[in-house]
Enzyme design. Structure first.
Site, PDB file in Angstrom:
ATOM      1  CB  VAL A 122      -0.940   0.020   1.244  1.00  0.00           C
ATOM      2  CG1 VAL A 122      -1.692   1.344   1.332  1.00  0.00           C
ATOM      3  CG2 VAL A 122      -1.911  -1.132   1.201  1.00  0.00           C
ATOM      4  CB  THR A 159      -7.501  -2.224   7.127  1.00  0.00           C
ATOM      5  OG1 THR A 159      -7.417  -1.932   5.734  1.00  0.00           O
ATOM      6  CG2 THR A 159      -8.923  -2.568   7.475  1.00  0.00           C
ATOM      7  CD  GLU A 173      -1.985  -8.039  -3.007  1.00  0.00           C
ATOM      8  OE1 GLU A 173      -1.289  -8.881  -3.594  1.00  0.00           O
ATOM      9  OE2 GLU A 173      -2.168  -8.040  -1.778  1.00  0.00           O
ATOM     10  CE  LYS A 192      -9.688  -1.823   3.599  1.00  0.00           C
ATOM     11  NZ  LYS A 192      -8.897  -1.839   2.422  1.00  0.00           N
ATOM     12  N   GLY A 235     -15.769 -19.606  -7.616  1.00  0.00           N
ATOM     13  CA  GLY A 235     -14.432 -20.170  -7.740  1.00  0.00           C
ATOM     14  C   GLY A 235     -14.081 -20.996  -6.523  1.00  0.00           C
ATOM     15  N   GLY A 284      -9.063 -15.203  -1.294  1.00  0.00           N
ATOM     16  CA  GLY A 284      -7.856 -15.218  -0.456  1.00  0.00           C
ATOM     17  C   GLY A 284      -7.270 -13.824  -0.434  1.00  0.00           C
ATOM     18  CB  CYS A 295      -7.762  -7.123   1.865  1.00  0.00           C
ATOM     19  SG  CYS A 295      -6.453  -5.913   1.784  1.00  0.00           S
ATOM     20  CE  LYS A 332      -5.503  -6.953   6.746  1.00  0.00           C
ATOM     21  NZ  LYS A 332      -5.539  -5.600   7.202  1.00  0.00           N
ATOM     22  CE  LYS A 364      -5.743  -9.359  -7.040  1.00  0.00           C
ATOM     23  NZ  LYS A 364      -6.598  -8.198  -7.041  1.00  0.00           N
TER      24      LYS A 364
HETATM   25  C1  UDX Z   1      -9.283  -6.439  -1.936  1.00  0.00           C
HETATM   26  C2  UDX Z   1     -10.305  -5.314  -2.208  1.00  0.00           C
HETATM   27  O1  UDX Z   1     -10.921  -5.550  -3.485  1.00  0.00           O
HETATM   28  C3  UDX Z   1      -9.644  -3.963  -2.162  1.00  0.00           C
HETATM   29  O2  UDX Z   1     -10.625  -2.944  -2.312  1.00  0.00           O
HETATM   30  C4  UDX Z   1      -8.963  -3.818  -0.798  1.00  0.00           C
HETATM   31  O3  UDX Z   1      -8.337  -2.604  -0.701  1.00  0.00           O
HETATM   32  C5  UDX Z   1      -7.961  -4.945  -0.592  1.00  0.00           C
HETATM   33  O4  UDX Z   1      -8.642  -6.189  -0.705  1.00  0.00           O
HETATM   34  P1  UDX Z   1      -7.371  -7.729  -3.278  1.00  0.00           P
HETATM   35  O5  UDX Z   1      -7.173  -8.512  -2.021  1.00  0.00           O
HETATM   36  O6  UDX Z   1      -6.180  -7.194  -3.981  1.00  0.00           O
HETATM   37  O7  UDX Z   1      -8.319  -6.465  -3.000  1.00  0.00           O
HETATM   38  O8  UDX Z   1      -8.095  -8.667  -4.322  1.00  0.00           O
HETATM   39  P2  UDX Z   1      -9.516  -8.756  -5.033  1.00  0.00           P
HETATM   40  O9  UDX Z   1      -9.370  -8.531  -6.479  1.00  0.00           O
HETATM   41  O10 UDX Z   1     -10.533  -7.969  -4.321  1.00  0.00           O
HETATM   42  O11 UDX Z   1      -9.827 -10.318  -4.825  1.00  0.00           O
HETATM   43  C6  UDX Z   1      -9.881 -10.913  -3.538  1.00  0.00           C
HETATM   44  C7  UDX Z   1     -10.138 -12.392  -3.649  1.00  0.00           C
HETATM   45  O12 UDX Z   1     -11.476 -12.656  -4.077  1.00  0.00           O
HETATM   46  C8  UDX Z   1      -9.240 -13.117  -4.643  1.00  0.00           C
HETATM   47  O13 UDX Z   1      -8.845 -14.362  -4.090  1.00  0.00           O
HETATM   48  C9  UDX Z   1     -10.123 -13.322  -5.851  1.00  0.00           C
HETATM   49  O14 UDX Z   1      -9.740 -14.418  -6.638  1.00  0.00           O
HETATM   50  C10 UDX Z   1     -11.471 -13.563  -5.183  1.00  0.00           C
HETATM   51  N1  UDX Z   1     -12.617 -13.244  -6.037  1.00  0.00           N
HETATM   52  C11 UDX Z   1     -12.818 -11.980  -6.489  1.00  0.00           C
HETATM   53  C12 UDX Z   1     -13.531 -14.239  -6.360  1.00  0.00           C
HETATM   54  O15 UDX Z   1     -13.377 -15.406  -5.948  1.00  0.00           O
HETATM   55  N2  UDX Z   1     -14.612 -13.919  -7.126  1.00  0.00           N
HETATM   56  C13 UDX Z   1     -14.838 -12.663  -7.590  1.00  0.00           C
HETATM   57  O16 UDX Z   1     -15.851 -12.458  -8.277  1.00  0.00           O
HETATM   58  C14 UDX Z   1     -13.900 -11.657  -7.259  1.00  0.00           C
END
Ligand code: UDX
Length: 432
Positions: free
Chosen positions: A17, A123, A150, A201, A250, A254, A257, A260, A317
């Protein structure tokens, strides 16, 4: 600060961040001081080396290097800027509460300084800002949570949907200064109080995680009734009240964020005497979803003991090397627990994964991981997996069984290429 003048920015903590924040503010023409207690990390950043993979970030840092100073000295940071963005991490403790020790250590170093404002990007549970403010009444405090994803963090920072700025009475100057920094980026500025900003948040992330667990449960029902969750999700998402984002089924969410923050909100509610029933289910569904894949394998392979299973993708991801709370960790442990040998390939996360998955064979290509495998699981939706010569690869596997944990590949094409294909929630219609 007069109109048109650029505000110098201080950033405490150059993790993911902090570094994105520092680089993006520098790209907007601001002088940025980025500080971290980790001297080795600061040293390598000075040498232009990035500690993690994030598309576009290295280029941005290189392009605006003349406005970015890296330091280990808090004095230097305080002298250089009056707005200090706190970007240290707040990992979960065993109880599920957020560990605020790094935030506390930043606050201790700042003391009760009336010339500076602490802008909290980390956070933290609702109430943290008020308690910092009570202990250090001279220090101004603004809550400005990050919503970056990310893999697309630079773009998310530079094109925000909204920017939340929470401040309480007396700290309006700091909130105004933060608003000036973000205004040129567009996106609605949500000015509110500190406790509400902190809650926005946690509630946003918990809601998105709920959406994912919900569609994962719908997917599981789809398998029973012969429906296809990708069709269901498309049909649902066109309703503007629902929206199509974060509605992809899916193998569970994971990352650093969602797991946690969902736990932190549940814990925060519990600590204040409220039992957040729904979030218990969101967490449980997510855990079960990671394990359901094992059942899909045994359906085709029988007991997994002695079988070789290939994992395609390890990161939580695509477009990141982050393995925190990745489904691959749970999956590989479960597979090995069943007696299977696990081979894995990830385009960027393999190096970091070596320490976390000591008994997994880390292949240098998808081809190598798949050779001789009894089955493969697509864990991460890396674009390069769509380009593989799947037909040729089927012949190199012992059994061409493929579980697509992201519904990333086309079922009909994969079946035509010779695979026994299983997606998530893609039931076969009656008579189909
Ligand atoms: C997340 C929030 O989106 C972001 O706003 C915050 O600041 C940090 O946490 P991030 O952890 O980078 O961001 O990933 P994100 O793209 O949100 O995906 C989180 C998880 O959800 C991933 O494991 C992703 O594969 C999963 N996911 C996401 C799904 O299984 N299905 C979806 O439709 C979207």
């Amino acid at each position: 600060m007069s109109a048109g003048e650029r505000e110098p920015v201080g950033v405490v903590g150059v993790g993911w961040v902090g570094l994105v924040t520092a680089a993006c503010f520098a790209s907007q023409g601001h002088e940025v001081w980025a500080m971290d207690v980790n001297a080795a990390r600061i040293e390598s950043l000075r040498g232009g080396e990035l500690p993690f993979h994030e598309p576009g970030l290295g280029e941005l840092i290189a392009e605006h290097a003349e406005r970015l100073s890296f330091t280990t000295s808090m004095e230097e940071l305080l002298a250089g800027s009056r707005l200090l963005f706190c970007c240290v991490d707040t990992p979960p403790t065993y109880s599920g509460d957020a560990d605020l020790s790094r935030v506390r250590s930043v606050v201790d170093q700042l003391g009760g300084d009336s010339d500076h404002a602490l802008v909290m990007k980390s956070t933290v549970p609702s109430g943290t800002g008020q308690s910092i403010r009570r202990n250090l009444p001279d220090l101004s405090y603004v809550s400005c949570p990050e919503f970056l994803k990310e893999g697309s963090a630079v773009d998310d920072f530079l094109h925000p949907d909204r920017v939340v700025i929470g401040a309480d009475a007396g700290d309006e100057w700091a909130a105004d200064a933060v608003a000036c920094l973000y205004e040129p980026l567009g996106g609605e500025l949500v000015r509110t109080d500190v406790a509400s900003a902190e809650m926005i948040k946690l509630a946003s992330n918990a809601f998105l995680a709920t959406k994912i667990s919900f569609i994962n449960e719908i997917a599981n029902v789809c398998e029973e009734v012969g429906a296809d969750v990708t069709e269901v999700s498309r049909g649902m998402g066109l309703d503007e009240r629902i929206g199509n984002k974060f509605l992809e089924a899916g193998i569970g969410y994971g990352g650093s964020c969602f797991p946690k923050d969902v736990s932190a909100l549940k814990q925060l509610a519990g600590n204040s005497g409220y039992h957040f029933q729904l979030l218990n289910s969101v967490i449980e569904v997510n855990e079960l979803q990671k394990r359901r894949v094992i059942g899909k394998l045994t359906k085709h392979l029988g007991p997994l003991v002695g079988k070789r299973i290939a994992l395609l993708g390890l990161s939580f991801k695509a477009n990141t090397d982050d393995m925190r709370e990745a489904s691959s960790l749970v999956l590989s442990a479960r597979l090995q627990g069943e007696g299977a040998a696990v081979a894995a390939y990830d385009p960027v996360a393999s190096t970091g994964a070596a320490g976390m998955l000591p008994s997994v064979e880390l292949a240098t290509s998808a081809e190598e991981a798949l050779a001789g495998a009894d089955a493969a699981i697509l864990v991460t939706e890396w674009p390069e997996f769509a380009e593989l010569d799947w037909k040729a690869l089927a012949t190199t596997m012992k059994r061409p069984v493929l579980v697509d944990g992201r519904n990333f590949l086309d079922p009909a094409q994969m079946r035509a290429a010779g695979y026994t294909y299983e997606g998530i929630g893609r039931g076969v219609p009656a008579g189909g």
